[in-house]
Design a protein around this motif. Structure first.
Motif, PDB file in Angstrom:
ATOM      1  N   ILE A  88       0.852  -1.189   0.000  1.00 46.71           N
ATOM      2  CA  ILE A  88       0.000   0.000   0.000  1.00 46.71           C
ATOM      3  C   ILE A  88       0.888   1.239   0.000  1.00 46.71           C
ATOM      4  CG2 ILE A  88      -1.857   1.262   1.137  1.00 46.71           C
ATOM      5  CD1 ILE A  88      -2.678  -1.561   0.274  1.00 46.71           C
ATOM      6  N   SER A  89       0.632   2.134  -0.936  1.00 46.15           N
ATOM      7  CA  SER A  89       1.309   3.430  -0.966  1.00 46.15           C
ATOM      8  C   SER A  89       0.398   4.464  -0.314  1.00 46.15           C
ATOM      9  CB  SER A  89       1.609   3.837  -2.415  1.00 46.15           C
ATOM     10  OG  SER A  89       2.069   5.170  -2.490  1.00 46.15           O
ATOM     11  N   VAL A  90       0.988   5.313   0.509  1.00 47.45           N
ATOM     12  CA  VAL A  90       0.202   6.341   1.196  1.00 47.45           C
ATOM     13  C   VAL A  90       0.847   7.708   0.948  1.00 47.45           C
ATOM     14  CG1 VAL A  90      -0.768   7.135   3.376  1.00 47.45           C
ATOM     15  CG2 VAL A  90      -0.432   4.681   2.994  1.00 47.45           C
ATOM     16  N   LEU A  91       0.056   8.618   0.397  1.00 46.51           N
ATOM     17  CA  LEU A  91       0.526   9.998   0.205  1.00 46.51           C
ATOM     18  C   LEU A  91       0.628  10.687   1.558  1.00 46.51           C
ATOM     19  CD1 LEU A  91       1.111  11.551  -2.493  1.00 46.51           C
ATOM     20  CD2 LEU A  91      -0.305   9.525  -2.853  1.00 46.51           C
ATOM     21  N   THR A  92       1.758  11.342   1.807  1.00 53.72           N
ATOM     22  CA  THR A  92       1.891  12.100   3.051  1.00 53.72           C
ATOM     23  C   THR A  92       2.117  13.587   2.791  1.00 53.72           C
ATOM     24  OG1 THR A  92       4.281  11.614   3.195  1.00 53.72           O
ATOM     25  CG2 THR A  92       2.767  10.106   4.330  1.00 53.72           C
ATOM     26  N   GLU A  93       2.140  14.011   1.539  1.00 53.31           N
ATOM     27  CA  GLU A  93       2.276  15.432   1.207  1.00 53.31           C
ATOM     28  C   GLU A  93       0.921  16.099   1.451  1.00 53.31           C
ATOM     29  OE1 GLU A  93       2.471  19.211  -0.345  1.00 53.31           O
ATOM     30  OE2 GLU A  93       1.043  17.743  -1.159  1.00 53.31           O
ATOM     31  N   ARG A 108      -0.509   1.513   8.279  1.00 55.50           N
ATOM     32  CA  ARG A 108       0.483   0.488   8.627  1.00 55.50           C
ATOM     33  C   ARG A 108       0.049  -0.339   9.843  1.00 55.50           C
ATOM     34  NH1 ARG A 108       5.550  -0.857  10.823  1.00 55.50           N
ATOM     35  NH2 ARG A 108       6.725  -2.103   9.314  1.00 55.50           N
ATOM     36  N   ARG A 109      -0.740   0.254  10.719  1.00 56.05           N
ATOM     37  CA  ARG A 109      -1.254  -0.499  11.874  1.00 56.05           C
ATOM     38  C   ARG A 109      -2.295  -1.534  11.453  1.00 56.05           C
ATOM     39  NH1 ARG A 109      -0.748   4.423  14.924  1.00 56.05           N
ATOM     40  NH2 ARG A 109      -2.816   5.090  14.203  1.00 56.05           N
ATOM     41  N   GLU A 110      -3.019  -1.245  10.363  1.00 55.18           N
ATOM     42  CA  GLU A 110      -4.166  -2.078  10.001  1.00 55.18           C
ATOM     43  C   GLU A 110      -3.866  -3.143   8.962  1.00 55.18           C
ATOM     44  OE1 GLU A 110      -7.174  -2.108  11.430  1.00 55.18           O
ATOM     45  OE2 GLU A 110      -6.356  -0.684  12.874  1.00 55.18           O
ATOM     46  N   VAL A 111      -2.811  -2.979   8.171  1.00 56.21           N
ATOM     47  CA  VAL A 111      -2.525  -3.971   7.127  1.00 56.21           C
ATOM     48  C   VAL A 111      -1.251  -4.730   7.457  1.00 56.21           C
ATOM     49  CG1 VAL A 111      -3.674  -2.559   5.378  1.00 56.21           C
ATOM     50  CG2 VAL A 111      -1.181  -2.383   5.663  1.00 56.21           C
ATOM     51  N   ASP A 112      -1.091  -5.869   6.806  1.00 56.97           N
ATOM     52  CA  ASP A 112       0.095  -6.695   7.020  1.00 56.97           C
ATOM     53  C   ASP A 112       1.091  -6.593   5.872  1.00 56.97           C
ATOM     54  OD1 ASP A 112      -0.786  -7.773   9.492  1.00 56.97           O
ATOM     55  OD2 ASP A 112      -2.110  -9.148   8.409  1.00 56.97           O
ATOM     56  N   VAL A 113       0.671  -6.050   4.741  1.00 52.66           N
ATOM     57  CA  VAL A 113       1.570  -5.916   3.599  1.00 52.66           C
ATOM     58  C   VAL A 113       2.491  -4.711   3.800  1.00 52.66           C
ATOM     59  CG1 VAL A 113      -0.028  -7.012   1.991  1.00 52.66           C
ATOM     60  CG2 VAL A 113      -0.139  -4.531   2.350  1.00 52.66           C
ATOM     61  N   PRO A 114       3.586  -4.626   3.030  1.00 49.90           N
ATOM     62  CA  PRO A 114       4.486  -3.463   3.150  1.00 49.90           C
ATOM     63  C   PRO A 114       3.754  -2.159   2.824  1.00 49.90           C
ATOM     64  CG  PRO A 114       5.550  -5.238   1.942  1.00 49.90           C
ATOM     65  CD  PRO A 114       4.105  -5.630   2.089  1.00 49.90           C
ATOM     66  N   VAL A 115       4.210  -1.088   3.466  1.00 50.65           N
ATOM     67  CA  VAL A 115       3.608   0.237   3.257  1.00 50.65           C
ATOM     68  C   VAL A 115       4.686   1.208   2.765  1.00 50.65           C
ATOM     69  CG1 VAL A 115       2.450   2.183   4.372  1.00 50.65           C
ATOM     70  CG2 VAL A 115       1.824  -0.166   4.989  1.00 50.65           C
ATOM     71  N   LEU A 116       4.338   1.897   1.687  1.00 48.70           N
ATOM     72  CA  LEU A 116       5.230   2.869   1.052  1.00 48.70           C
ATOM     73  C   LEU A 116       4.843   4.290   1.453  1.00 48.70           C
ATOM     74  CD1 LEU A 116       7.173   4.017  -1.244  1.00 48.70           C
ATOM     75  CD2 LEU A 116       5.240   3.663  -2.796  1.00 48.70           C
ATOM     76  N   ARG A 117       5.818   5.074   1.865  1.00 48.75           N
ATOM     77  CA  ARG A 117       5.575   6.500   2.065  1.00 48.75           C
ATOM     78  C   ARG A 117       5.876   7.228   0.767  1.00 48.75           C
ATOM     79  NH1 ARG A 117       8.396  11.244   5.896  1.00 48.75           N
ATOM     80  NH2 ARG A 117       7.030  12.880   5.085  1.00 48.75           N
TER      81      ARG A 117
END
Length: 289
Positions: A88-93, A108-117
């Motif tokens: 999962i990619s998450v926009l932080t801008e 990131r707390r809710e999923v088990d797959v890698p998370v991209l910032r």
């Protein structure tokens, strides 16, 4: 750079100036807690699925898609994960993309797959703002500093995704320790999008790997809207796809993600002989995948 990109970078500089955390020791991911994106991508390939990094994207500079507070970000990410997204990619801008660090942390707390910032990283202080498994580093923004940021990210337990847009940037990225090479199909000078960018650059990565004994993971980014688009860039040599707009704008996030993940299931030679032979054992050893 296009004026829009310059505006984003100017606003990013203001955010960086306001960071006061003792970033050197903050949010480092312990090695055993890092979610291995390379193994996850290879596993999807071997299974015959397209490794899709699905993005929680509230807006682009030209259009707002929806309000996504932290709780909703987690709900959306969970749907994407259940649909088969490899990460999962998450926009932080915050200003142009309406993203937030809180969104990333909730996801990131809710999923088990890698998370991209996904953000515009211009200062090492940003590497200490939050925990993530993968962090986007844009070669066109960092230039000669890319290698330094790649090594800093690795030292903090993150997998750097070195994004490139042309052959010159590709050579800079390949000279670093980044395993993930992003090919952005959007031109930051004209803002035009063309999948031809992946078609041209992906074979250059494969050529480099053959000549240097390396094995980079190629991620095609931007402009992928349909199953046909997905197949086009995969057949050009991409290992995984980063897809934001097409999924977030769809009427059904779960089914759109699933449709793209399964766009080329069981196609002959999908993963490629090198992937199947050299990485099957590595995937099997990754107990968390």
């Amino acid at each position: 750079m296009h004026d829009v990109v310059n505006q984003i970078l100017n606003e990013t500089a203001k955010r960086v100036a306001a960071i006061e955390i003792p970033y050197q020791d903050e949010h480092e991911i312990e090695k055993d807690k890092k979610r291995d994106i390379v193994a996850a991508i290879r596993k999807k390939q071997i299974e015959g699925y397209i490794p899709v990094i699905s993005e929680v994207k509230p807006a682009s500079p030209s259009q707002k898609y929806m309000d996504i507070p932290p709780e909703k970000a987690a709900t959306i990410a969970t749907q994407m994960e259940k649909a088969g997204a490899v990460a999962i990619s998450v926009l932080t801008e915050p200003k142009f993309f309406h993203g937030s660090l809180a969104n990333l942390e909730n996801v990131r707390r809710e999923v088990d797959v890698p998370v991209l910032r996904k953000d515009f990283i211009i200062h090492e202080k940003q590497l200490g703002e939050t925990s993530c498994d993968i962090i986007l580093l844009i070669t066109g923004v960092l230039g000669a500093r890319l290698g330094e940021f790649v090594d800093l990210a690795i030292a903090k337990g993150m997998e750097p995704l070195a994004e490139t847009q042309n052959e010159e940037e590709l050579h800079i990225a390949l000279a670093t320790n980044a395993k993930l090479i992003g090919i952005n199909n959007r031109n930051f000078h004209t803002m035009e999008v063309s999948l031809n960018n992946t078609i041209v650059l992906a074979p250059l990565v494969r050529k480099y790997d053959a000549e240097h004994g390396t094995d980079h993971v190629i991620i095609s980014e931007s402009g992928i809207h349909s199953c046909a688009d997905a197949r086009t860039v995969i057949e050009a040599g991409a290992d995984a796809l980063l897809i934001g707009t097409a999924i977030i704008k769809s009427d059904d996030i779960y089914h759109k993600t699933k449709e793209l993940v399964e766009a080329q299931k069981c196609t002959k030679n999908f993963a490629g002989p090198k992937v199947k032979e050299s990485l099957r054992a590595y995937v099997e050893e990754s107990e968390h995948i």
